[in-house]
Design an enzyme around this catalytic site. Structure first.
Site, short mmCIF file in Angstrom:
data_model
loop_
_atom_site.label_atom_id
_atom_site.label_comp_id
_atom_site.label_asym_id
_atom_site.label_seq_id
_atom_site.Cartn_x
_atom_site.Cartn_y
_atom_site.Cartn_z
N SER A 161 -26.44 20.86 -30.03
CA SER A 161 -25.16 21.50 -29.78
C SER A 161 -24.81 22.50 -30.89
O SER A 161 -25.54 23.47 -31.09
CB SER A 161 -24.08 20.43 -29.60
OG SER A 161 -22.93 20.95 -28.98
N ASP A 256 -25.30 19.73 -17.98
CA ASP A 256 -24.58 20.22 -19.15
C ASP A 256 -23.95 21.58 -18.86
O ASP A 256 -24.59 22.48 -18.32
CB ASP A 256 -25.57 20.33 -20.31
CG ASP A 256 -24.92 20.71 -21.64
OD1 ASP A 256 -23.69 20.83 -21.70
OD2 ASP A 256 -25.68 20.86 -22.62
N HIS A 288 -24.63 16.64 -21.53
CA HIS A 288 -24.71 17.10 -22.91
C HIS A 288 -25.01 15.94 -23.87
O HIS A 288 -24.36 14.90 -23.82
CB HIS A 288 -23.39 17.78 -23.28
CG HIS A 288 -23.43 18.59 -24.53
ND1 HIS A 288 -24.26 19.67 -24.70
CD2 HIS A 288 -22.73 18.46 -25.69
CE1 HIS A 288 -24.07 20.19 -25.91
NE2 HIS A 288 -23.15 19.48 -26.52
#
Length: 315
Positions: A161, A256, A288
């Site tokens: 991320s 995601d 995610h």
């Protein structure tokens, strides 16, 4: 105590009028340890006092008494630049088995976080850490584990991320400023936190969904020009072709919201004139950072094997 919220970044955090930041998740910590299950030893070290940069190091215990030199992985945790730490059980429990299975040394970076320390603080601290790793190239750096056991011709970077965003931006910097004594053969970007002002095909178009990501980015970098800032949208960066690594692995998850950005990164990097090799691995049906929350699921196991092979391809 001030109760008026001036920036509600739920479910991650709330910022109050007096500047206080209440983090709503990612606050748990665990100490460094010898992990009996994986045989991995960890310890916490200081990289810089001003600014405060530290890291948790991981090494297979068997390597401590061996003459073998191991690849190094510099890992940047996720959390939107706002939550989570290198001391988090989420990352501790992920990096122990990764260290063991890949037979590597891991440097998990504790960088300064927004909004108290907005970007570029996290980027600066990450670069400081890369320079710290490079300081061991002659075998006389400050950390014995790296002096004695690290193969600095094989330094990888990875992150999830926001951490994957850091990986990209460190790659751009490596293209401009070479670090002597170390080589970076490849990087791994897991569910990278990239965005843009205009939706990509198949990307959410609802204003509330897009503004949530935009608001999070502005909280991390209040001085930004927006989501087409090259730090957030690599497609707008004229320096992309100079990315300072030869191999890139991008991991995306089918469900995601950031999925399309991972595929788009491959496309724009390939078209930029960059001379390396980029590949994408997609986890079907997953969301995610699923691998951090469900590390034993089939897709997480498959992903772990891919990361291990990526860092050991030329052994």
């Amino acid at each position: 105590m001030e109760t008026e919220v001036v920036n509600d970044l739920s479910p991650l955090a709330k910022v109050y009028k007096d500047g206080r930041v209440e983090r709503l998740m990612g606050t748990a910590t665990v100490p460094a340890s010898l992990d009996e299950k994986t045989g991995v030893q960890s310890k916490d070290i200081t990289i810089s006092l001003d600014p405060a940069v530290s890291a948790r190091l991981y090494i297979p215990k068997a390597a401590v008494s061996s003459l073998q030199k191991l690849p190094v992985l510099v890992y940047f945790h996720g959390g939107g630049f706002i939550i989570e730490t290198a001391w988090s059980p989420t990352y501790h429990n992920y990096l122990n088995p990764l260290t063991a299975e890949a037979n590597i040394i891991v440097v998990s970076v504790e960088y300064r976080r927004a909004p108290e320390d907005p970007l570029p603080a996290a980027y600066d601290d990450s670069w400081t850490t890369l320079k710290w790793v490079a300081s061991h190239s002659a075998g006389n750096g400050p950390e014995e584990w790296l002096n004695s056991h690290a193969d600095l011709k094989k330094v990888f970077m990875s992150g999830d991320s926001a951490g994957a965003n850091i990986v990209h931006n460190m790659g751009i910097r490596l293209g401009e400023e070479k670090l002597s004594g170390v080589e970076f053969p490849g990087v791994i970007m897991v569910h990278p936190y990239f965005w843009g002002e205009e939706p990509l095909p198949l990307e959410p178009t609802e204003p509330e969904k897009r503004s949530k990501i935009r608001d999070l980015w502005f909280a991390a970098k209040p001085t930004t020009t927006g989501c087409d800032d090259p730090l957030m949208n690599p497609a707008t960066d004229p320096r992309l072709s100079g990315l300072g690594v030869n191999r890139v692995l991008i991991c995306v998850a089918e469900q995601d919201v950031l999925r399309q950005r991972g595929w788009y990164y491959k496309e724009v990097l390939s078209d930029s004139g960059w001379s390396g090799v980029v590949e994408v691995m997609e986890a079907p049906g997953e969301n995610h950072v699923f691998h951090l929350f469900n590390p034993s699921c089939d897709n997480a196991v498959t992903m772990m094997k891919k990361l291990v092979s990526f860092m050991n391809e030329d052994k």
